[in-house]
Design a protein around this motif. Structure first.
Motif, short mmCIF file in Angstrom:
data_model
loop_
_atom_site.label_atom_id
_atom_site.label_comp_id
_atom_site.label_asym_id
_atom_site.label_seq_id
_atom_site.Cartn_x
_atom_site.Cartn_y
_atom_site.Cartn_z
N HIS A 127 0.84 -1.37 0.09
CA HIS A 127 -0.05 -0.01 0.04
C HIS A 127 0.88 1.13 -0.05
O HIS A 127 0.99 1.96 1.14
CB HIS A 127 -0.83 -0.21 1.30
N THR A 128 1.44 1.51 -1.33
CA THR A 128 2.35 2.54 -1.34
C THR A 128 2.69 2.87 -2.85
O THR A 128 2.60 1.83 -3.54
CB THR A 128 3.67 2.49 -0.49
N PRO A 129 2.88 4.22 -3.12
CA PRO A 129 3.09 4.32 -4.49
C PRO A 129 4.59 3.97 -4.95
O PRO A 129 4.98 4.04 -6.28
CB PRO A 129 2.84 5.87 -4.86
N LYS A 130 5.43 3.80 -4.02
CA LYS A 130 6.78 3.54 -4.27
C LYS A 130 7.47 2.76 -3.02
O LYS A 130 7.38 2.82 -2.13
CB LYS A 130 7.49 5.07 -4.23
N ASN A 136 0.70 -5.00 2.99
CA ASN A 136 -0.59 -4.85 3.85
C ASN A 136 -1.47 -5.97 3.31
O ASN A 136 -1.48 -6.62 2.52
CB ASN A 136 -1.06 -3.41 3.53
N VAL A 137 -2.73 -5.97 4.14
CA VAL A 137 -3.97 -6.78 4.00
C VAL A 137 -5.06 -6.04 3.99
O VAL A 137 -5.16 -5.29 4.77
CB VAL A 137 -3.90 -8.03 4.79
N ALA A 138 -5.77 -6.10 2.76
CA ALA A 138 -7.10 -5.45 2.74
C ALA A 138 -8.22 -6.30 2.74
O ALA A 138 -8.28 -7.23 2.29
CB ALA A 138 -7.26 -4.35 1.81
N VAL A 139 -9.29 -5.80 2.97
CA VAL A 139 -10.66 -6.63 3.12
C VAL A 139 -11.67 -5.81 2.49
O VAL A 139 -11.71 -4.60 2.62
CB VAL A 139 -11.03 -7.06 4.61
N CYS A 150 -4.96 -5.42 8.04
CA CYS A 150 -3.75 -5.16 8.89
C CYS A 150 -2.55 -5.12 8.06
O CYS A 150 -2.51 -4.95 6.87
CB CYS A 150 -3.54 -6.80 9.57
N VAL A 151 -1.36 -4.58 8.76
CA VAL A 151 -0.10 -4.39 8.14
C VAL A 151 0.84 -5.29 8.65
O VAL A 151 0.89 -5.90 9.73
CB VAL A 151 0.42 -2.91 8.56
N LEU A 152 1.24 -6.12 7.52
CA LEU A 152 2.03 -7.37 7.80
C LEU A 152 3.58 -6.79 8.19
O LEU A 152 4.25 -7.40 8.83
CB LEU A 152 2.04 -8.27 6.60
N GLU A 153 3.93 -5.90 7.32
CA GLU A 153 5.47 -5.57 7.30
C GLU A 153 5.50 -3.94 7.31
O GLU A 153 4.75 -3.55 6.30
CB GLU A 153 6.08 -6.22 6.37
N ASP A 154 6.19 -3.29 7.95
CA ASP A 154 6.18 -1.72 7.66
C ASP A 154 7.61 -1.28 8.06
O ASP A 154 7.96 -0.21 7.85
CB ASP A 154 5.22 -1.00 8.71
N GLU A 155 8.86 -2.28 8.05
CA GLU A 155 9.80 -1.84 8.29
C GLU A 155 10.67 -1.78 6.92
O GLU A 155 10.24 -1.97 6.00
CB GLU A 155 10.88 -3.06 9.11
N HIS A 173 -3.79 -18.13 5.18
CA HIS A 173 -2.11 -18.19 5.13
C HIS A 173 -1.65 -17.51 4.03
O HIS A 173 -2.49 -17.20 2.97
CB HIS A 173 -1.94 -19.69 4.79
N ILE A 174 -0.57 -16.58 4.48
CA ILE A 174 0.05 -15.56 3.58
C ILE A 174 1.53 -15.97 3.47
O ILE A 174 2.31 -16.14 4.60
CB ILE A 174 -0.10 -14.22 4.08
N THR A 175 2.15 -15.92 2.38
CA THR A 175 3.66 -16.16 2.25
C THR A 175 4.05 -14.78 1.25
O THR A 175 3.16 -14.32 0.59
CB THR A 175 4.20 -17.14 1.57
N TYR A 176 5.25 -14.62 1.63
CA TYR A 176 5.68 -13.43 0.68
C TYR A 176 7.56 -13.36 0.83
O TYR A 176 7.83 -13.98 1.92
CB TYR A 176 5.23 -11.98 1.03
N THR A 177 7.99 -12.66 -0.05
CA THR A 177 9.31 -12.54 0.16
C THR A 177 9.67 -11.71 1.48
O THR A 177 8.98 -10.32 1.55
CB THR A 177 10.19 -11.99 -1.17
N TRP A 178 10.55 -11.84 2.18
CA TRP A 178 11.03 -11.09 3.34
C TRP A 178 12.53 -10.51 3.22
O TRP A 178 13.34 -11.07 3.30
CB TRP A 178 10.74 -11.83 4.73
#
Length: 182
Positions: A127-130, A136-139, A150-155, A173-178
Motif C-alpha cells: 500500500h504505497t506508490p513507491k 498490507n492486507v485489505a478486506v 492489517c499491516v504485515l510489514e512496515d520496516e 495463510h500468507i507467504t511473501y518474500t521477506w
C-alpha cells in the motif's frame, strides 16, 4: 501465471495470465479438460492506458445467486500506473470490462487475493506508490471498496510477491518474500 487459478464448478479451470511484450497485457486462459486443450480470452487491455500483469481472481456471488452461472468474477492486477487495476466479468470469464484504476496504490509490485468462504475478499499488496514496504492486507465485501485489515510489514526493506489462501479449517495463510535483497 503468478497467481492461483480458480476452479469454476467442477470442470472449468480459469487461469489469470499476462504477457510483457508490446505493453503489459492481461489475458485469461480456460481449460475444461484438465489442460489437454486451452482457450485464451483477451488480452483485455491494449497495454497503453494501463500496463497491467499478473491478475488475481475473486468470486462475487450477487445476492440471491443460487448457481455458479450467476457468479460474477473480478480480477485485480498490478500495474505500472501507480494503482491496482480491476476488471469484471458476468459470463464466467468469457468477456471482461475495460480495466480501470482502483483507489488502492501500488508501486508496480505483485499482489494476490482470495475470496473467503464467507464471501469477503482479502488482498495482499504493498500500500504505497513507491517501494515495497509496507506490505498490507485489505478486506472487501464487494471487491470494489477496500478497508485496511492489517499491516504485515512496515520496516524498511522489500516485502513482495505475496500469496494468500484460505485452508479448509478457515485459517488464512500468507507467504511473501521477506527483506528481499537480490
Amino acid at each position: 501465471m503468478k497467481n492461483k487459478p480458480l476452479l469454476l464448478g467442477d470442470s472449468v479451470l480459469l487461469c489469470g495470465s499476462s504477457t510483457e511484450y508490446d505493453g503489459w497485457r492481461v489475458h485469461l486462459e480456460l481449460t475444461s479438460d484438465w489442460g489437454a486443450s486451452w482457450e485464451r480470452v483477451g488480452p483485455i487491455n491494449d497495454g497503453k492506458e494501463f500496463n497491467a500483469i499478473q491478475p488475481t481472481i475473486l468470486v462475487e456471488r450477487p445476492a440471491g445467486a443460487a448457481t455458479d452461472a450467476a457468479v460474477h468474477l473480478r480480477i485485480l492486477c498490478r500495474a505500472r500506473e501507480g494503482h491496482i487495476v480491476t476488471s469484471h466479468s458476468t459470463d464466467l470469464g468469457r468477456s471482461w470490462s475495460p480495466l480501470r484504476a482502483t483507489s488502492l496504490p501500488n508501486p508496480n509490485s505483485g499482489i494476490d487475493g482470495v475470496t473467503l468462504a464467507d464471501g469477503r475478499h482479502l488482498l495482499v499488496y504493498n500500500h504505497t506508490p513507491k517501494g515495497r514496504s509496507p506490505l498490507n492486507v485489505a478486506v472487501s465485501r464487494d471487491g470494489e471498496h477496500w478497508e485496511s485489515a492489517c499491516v504485515l510489514e512496515d520496516e524498511p526493506g522489500e516485502y513482495s510477491y505475496p500469496a494468500i489462501i484460505q485452508s479448509d479449517d478457515g485459517k488464512v495463510h500468507i507467504t511473501y518474500t521477506w527483506k528481499r535483497t537480490v
